[in-house]
Design a protein around this motif. Structure first.
Motif, PDB file in Angstrom:
ATOM      1  N   MET A 165      10.299   2.837   8.523  1.00 31.64           N
ATOM      2  CA  MET A 165       9.550   3.694   7.746  1.00 31.64           C
ATOM      3  C   MET A 165      10.288   4.169   6.739  1.00 31.64           C
ATOM      4  O   MET A 165       9.816   4.538   5.472  1.00 31.64           O
ATOM      5  N   ALA A 166      11.660   4.404   6.694  1.00 28.06           N
ATOM      6  CA  ALA A 166      12.342   4.856   5.596  1.00 28.06           C
ATOM      7  C   ALA A 166      12.336   3.836   4.414  1.00 28.06           C
ATOM      8  O   ALA A 166      12.482   4.298   3.182  1.00 28.06           O
ATOM      9  N   ARG A 167      12.356   2.426   4.997  1.00 26.51           N
ATOM     10  CA  ARG A 167      12.372   1.545   3.823  1.00 26.51           C
ATOM     11  C   ARG A 167      11.104   1.599   3.110  1.00 26.51           C
ATOM     12  O   ARG A 167      11.022   1.337   1.764  1.00 26.51           O
ATOM     13  N   LEU A 168       9.979   1.813   3.623  1.00 24.64           N
ATOM     14  CA  LEU A 168       8.824   1.897   2.977  1.00 24.64           C
ATOM     15  C   LEU A 168       8.717   3.131   2.265  1.00 24.64           C
ATOM     16  O   LEU A 168       8.203   2.898   0.921  1.00 24.64           O
ATOM     17  N   THR A 169       9.301   4.232   2.683  1.00 24.97           N
ATOM     18  CA  THR A 169       9.073   5.310   1.791  1.00 24.97           C
ATOM     19  C   THR A 169       9.885   5.148   0.530  1.00 24.97           C
ATOM     20  O   THR A 169       9.559   5.620  -0.616  1.00 24.97           O
ATOM     21  N   ASN A 170      11.119   4.320   0.575  1.00 19.05           N
ATOM     22  CA  ASN A 170      11.932   4.097  -0.612  1.00 19.05           C
ATOM     23  C   ASN A 170      11.184   3.379  -1.597  1.00 19.05           C
ATOM     24  O   ASN A 170      11.371   3.239  -2.634  1.00 19.05           O
ATOM     25  N   ALA A 171      10.322   2.449  -0.965  1.00 25.59           N
ATOM     26  CA  ALA A 171       9.618   1.418  -1.571  1.00 25.59           C
ATOM     27  C   ALA A 171       8.327   1.914  -2.699  1.00 25.59           C
ATOM     28  O   ALA A 171       7.821   1.380  -3.535  1.00 25.59           O
ATOM     29  N   ILE A 172       7.782   3.035  -2.015  1.00 21.81           N
ATOM     30  CA  ILE A 172       6.481   3.889  -2.541  1.00 21.81           C
ATOM     31  C   ILE A 172       6.637   3.734  -4.113  1.00 21.81           C
ATOM     32  O   ILE A 172       5.974   3.621  -4.708  1.00 21.81           O
ATOM     33  N   PRO A 173       7.710   4.517  -4.547  1.00 20.28           N
ATOM     34  CA  PRO A 173       7.819   4.747  -5.936  1.00 20.28           C
ATOM     35  C   PRO A 173       7.831   3.543  -6.784  1.00 20.28           C
ATOM     36  O   PRO A 173       7.029   3.467  -7.825  1.00 20.28           O
ATOM     37  N   PHE A 174       8.563   2.603  -6.254  1.00 17.12           N
ATOM     38  CA  PHE A 174       8.579   1.265  -7.198  1.00 17.12           C
ATOM     39  C   PHE A 174       6.777   0.597  -7.121  1.00 17.12           C
ATOM     40  O   PHE A 174       6.561   0.203  -7.888  1.00 17.12           O
ATOM     41  N   ILE A 175       6.487   0.736  -5.819  1.00 13.91           N
ATOM     42  CA  ILE A 175       4.997   0.268  -5.930  1.00 13.91           C
ATOM     43  C   ILE A 175       3.764   0.911  -6.677  1.00 13.91           C
ATOM     44  O   ILE A 175       3.438   0.213  -7.519  1.00 13.91           O
ATOM     45  N   ALA A 176       4.337   2.185  -6.654  1.00 14.75           N
ATOM     46  CA  ALA A 176       3.370   3.033  -7.465  1.00 14.75           C
ATOM     47  C   ALA A 176       3.415   2.616  -8.992  1.00 14.75           C
ATOM     48  O   ALA A 176       2.611   2.825  -9.925  1.00 14.75           O
ATOM     49  N   VAL A 177       4.728   2.734  -9.468  1.00 12.76           N
ATOM     50  CA  VAL A 177       4.890   2.394 -10.805  1.00 12.76           C
ATOM     51  C   VAL A 177       4.671   1.291 -11.342  1.00 12.76           C
ATOM     52  O   VAL A 177       3.979   0.815 -12.335  1.00 12.76           O
ATOM     53  N   SER A 178       4.666   0.116 -10.320  1.00 18.09           N
ATOM     54  CA  SER A 178       4.073  -1.175 -10.755  1.00 18.09           C
ATOM     55  C   SER A 178       2.580  -1.141 -10.886  1.00 18.09           C
ATOM     56  O   SER A 178       2.214  -1.832 -11.780  1.00 18.09           O
ATOM     57  N   GLY A 238      -6.040   2.498  -7.740  1.00 17.12           N
ATOM     58  CA  GLY A 238      -4.671   2.233  -7.002  1.00 17.12           C
ATOM     59  C   GLY A 238      -3.867   3.390  -7.787  1.00 17.12           C
ATOM     60  O   GLY A 238      -2.736   3.928  -7.050  1.00 17.12           O
ATOM     61  N   THR A 239      -3.813   3.562  -9.052  1.00 19.22           N
ATOM     62  CA  THR A 239      -3.267   4.374 -10.049  1.00 19.22           C
ATOM     63  C   THR A 239      -3.417   5.904  -9.226  1.00 19.22           C
ATOM     64  O   THR A 239      -2.424   6.637  -9.046  1.00 19.22           O
ATOM     65  N   GLY A 240      -4.760   6.371  -9.019  1.00 19.62           N
ATOM     66  CA  GLY A 240      -4.825   7.346  -8.732  1.00 19.62           C
ATOM     67  C   GLY A 240      -4.357   7.868  -7.172  1.00 19.62           C
ATOM     68  O   GLY A 240      -3.659   8.758  -6.839  1.00 19.62           O
ATOM     69  N   LEU A 241      -4.655   6.949  -6.304  1.00 22.83           N
ATOM     70  CA  LEU A 241      -4.224   7.084  -4.972  1.00 22.83           C
ATOM     71  C   LEU A 241      -2.743   7.082  -4.958  1.00 22.83           C
ATOM     72  O   LEU A 241      -2.146   7.941  -4.147  1.00 22.83           O
ATOM     73  N   SER A 242      -1.941   6.248  -5.615  1.00 26.70           N
ATOM     74  CA  SER A 242      -0.496   6.369  -5.808  1.00 26.70           C
ATOM     75  C   SER A 242       0.194   7.765  -6.017  1.00 26.70           C
ATOM     76  O   SER A 242       1.056   8.003  -5.652  1.00 26.70           O
ATOM     77  N   MET A 243      -0.450   8.302  -7.123  1.00 28.54           N
ATOM     78  CA  MET A 243      -0.052   9.444  -7.377  1.00 28.54           C
ATOM     79  C   MET A 243      -0.058  10.572  -6.339  1.00 28.54           C
ATOM     80  O   MET A 243       0.601  11.439  -6.209  1.00 28.54           O
ATOM     81  N   ILE A 244      -1.405  10.471  -5.745  1.00 31.45           N
ATOM     82  CA  ILE A 244      -1.630  11.276  -4.391  1.00 31.45           C
ATOM     83  C   ILE A 244      -0.553  11.244  -3.548  1.00 31.45           C
ATOM     84  O   ILE A 244       0.075  12.062  -2.843  1.00 31.45           O
ATOM     85  N   VAL A 245      -0.302   9.939  -3.284  1.00 33.90           N
ATOM     86  CA  VAL A 245       0.758   9.600  -1.975  1.00 33.90           C
ATOM     87  C   VAL A 245       2.045  10.311  -2.831  1.00 33.90           C
ATOM     88  O   VAL A 245       2.732  10.831  -1.977  1.00 33.90           O
ATOM     89  N   LEU A 246       2.552   9.849  -3.971  1.00 36.49           N
ATOM     90  CA  LEU A 246       3.662  10.385  -4.359  1.00 36.49           C
ATOM     91  C   LEU A 246       3.962  11.979  -4.320  1.00 36.49           C
ATOM     92  O   LEU A 246       4.901  12.425  -3.952  1.00 36.49           O
ATOM     93  N   SER A 247       2.642  12.407  -4.578  1.00 34.67           N
ATOM     94  CA  SER A 247       2.646  14.185  -4.424  1.00 34.67           C
ATOM     95  C   SER A 247       3.036  14.639  -2.928  1.00 34.67           C
ATOM     96  O   SER A 247       3.682  15.445  -2.762  1.00 34.67           O
ATOM     97  N   TYR A 248       1.948  13.776  -2.220  1.00 30.27           N
ATOM     98  CA  TYR A 248       2.043  14.297  -0.857  1.00 30.27           C
ATOM     99  C   TYR A 248       3.457  14.014  -0.071  1.00 30.27           C
ATOM    100  O   TYR A 248       3.925  14.966   0.810  1.00 30.27           O
ATOM    101  N   MET A 249       4.079  12.788  -0.220  1.00 25.16           N
ATOM    102  CA  MET A 249       5.362  12.613   0.377  1.00 25.16           C
ATOM    103  C   MET A 249       6.452  13.133  -0.254  1.00 25.16           C
ATOM    104  O   MET A 249       7.609  13.235   0.230  1.00 25.16           O
TER     105      MET A 249
END
Length: 345
Positions: free
Chosen positions: A1-14, A202-213
């Motif tokens: 889970m921690a690995r996925l959390t750390n990867a989220i910013p890289f996925i979102a920016v991509s 994907g961009t819109g949902l990524s920013m919500i995920v970043l905000s929420y987490m």
């Protein structure tokens, strides 16, 4: 889970960078109709910006309503927090939807605002969600604030549904989804439109995920997003620049031979007068093919300038670079929401 959390910013920016890159490419190179009922055919490149941001707006507001319903069911404040972030981003995207639609309508409908059912429904939807924030801040008791705010967002879903259905149940200038699908049936237009839809969502949902987490974006990733956004804005300015260079004309008719060469054009000048320009030596049409299958000149409706060598150059309509710039600013605003939420702002 921690690995996925750390990867989220890289996925979102991509996703964000790919989204902006495809938006720029589509604004410059996206296929457009050969002939249109009114205005410049190049204004239809707005189709790669306006519908994706509109559809993303509906999804984001829908997510806010779903999170609010889950809060009412479970009384878990995490759902209310998710609804808050989604509503904030939805308002930004909703404003962008309205503004890009107005810009496109000014050319393709002949007026920026006509109280069309679709336009009016989007405006009412946006005003309703704007009202969420003063309502929320006006209630001091935390538990009651979350309860009332959640009920409000669930009720506001009715305006999202109204906005989606307005041009289907009422007579409207706004095309339906079937018309968009017909345009996207062309392979090149289809993949480009599909890519824009997927990446915008994907961009819109990524920013919500970043905000929420509250993961935030490391400075190097923020820098990459800033560079991508600056390049996108610079591309919009570069696209619009020829419209500021000098006199240009709108073609209302053209004499085109079977060889695809243009023998004369009838244009409307900036003062509203018409003029027919005949070429002593026929010139190539800058729009390919030069005519439709039934013989209509595809140069009609385009905004053109006469180059020094006597050739014709087609200019974009101002609505396309404006829409690109507005969308880029909306993405930057969403990233800023995510950045502030990671710091508890």
């Amino acid at each position: 889970m921690a690995r996925l959390t750390n990867a989220i910013p890289f996925i979102a920016v991509s996703i964000i960078i790919a989204d902006l890159a495809i938006a720029v490419y589509a604004a410059y190179e996206g296929p457009f109709p050969a002939v249109v009922p009114l205005g410049s055919p190049l204004a239809y490149r707005n189709i790669y910006i306006h519908p994706p941001v509109a559809f993303t707006t509906y999804i984001i507001f829908g997510l806010a309503g779903l999170a609010s319903a889950l809060y009412l069911w479970r009384r878990d404040v995490r759902f209310s927090r998710l609804a808050l972030y989604a509503a904030g981003l939805g308002v930004i995207y909703g404003f962008t939807t309205l503004a890009t639609g107005i810009a496109w309508a000014s050319e393709s409908w002949g007026a920026p605002w006509s109280w069309d059912p679709k336009q009016t429904a989007v405006l009412l939807m946006l005003l309703a969600y704007l009202g969420y924030f003063p309502l929320r801040s006006s209630i001091g008791d935390p538990e009651r604030r979350e309860l009332v705010s959640s009920v409000y967002l669930v009720a506001s879903l009715s305006l999202v549904i109204l906005s989606i259905l307005a041009n289907r149940v009422l007579e409207s200038l706004h095309p339906t989804g079937e018309a968009v699908r017909d345009f996207a049936s062309d392979f090149q237009a289809g993949w480009m439109f599909g890519a824009r839809m997927i990446l915008a969502i994907g961009t819109g949902l990524s920013m919500i995920v970043l905000s929420y987490m509250k993961t935030g974006l490391p400075r190097p990733l923020l820098t990459l997003v800033a560079i991508a956004a600056l390049l996108s804005l610079a591309s919009a300015v570069y696209m619009a620049a020829p419209l500021l260079e000098g006199e240009y004309y709108r073609v209302v008719n053209a004499e085109v031979g079977s060889n695809g060469l243009v023998y004369s054009i009838t244009v409307v000048k900036s003062d509203g007068s018409e003029e027919t320009i005949r070429f002593s030596t026929p010139v190539e049409s800058p729009v390919k093919p030069a005519t439709t299958t039934d013989g209509r000149p595809t140069l009609t409706g385009h905004i053109i300038v006469l180059s020094g060598d006597g050739s014709l150059r087609v200019l974009p309509h101002w609505s396309t670079p404006l829409s690109l710039a507005l969308y880029t600013i909306a993405v930057l605003a969403g990233v800023e929401i995510a950045r502030r939420s990671s710091k508890g702002g």
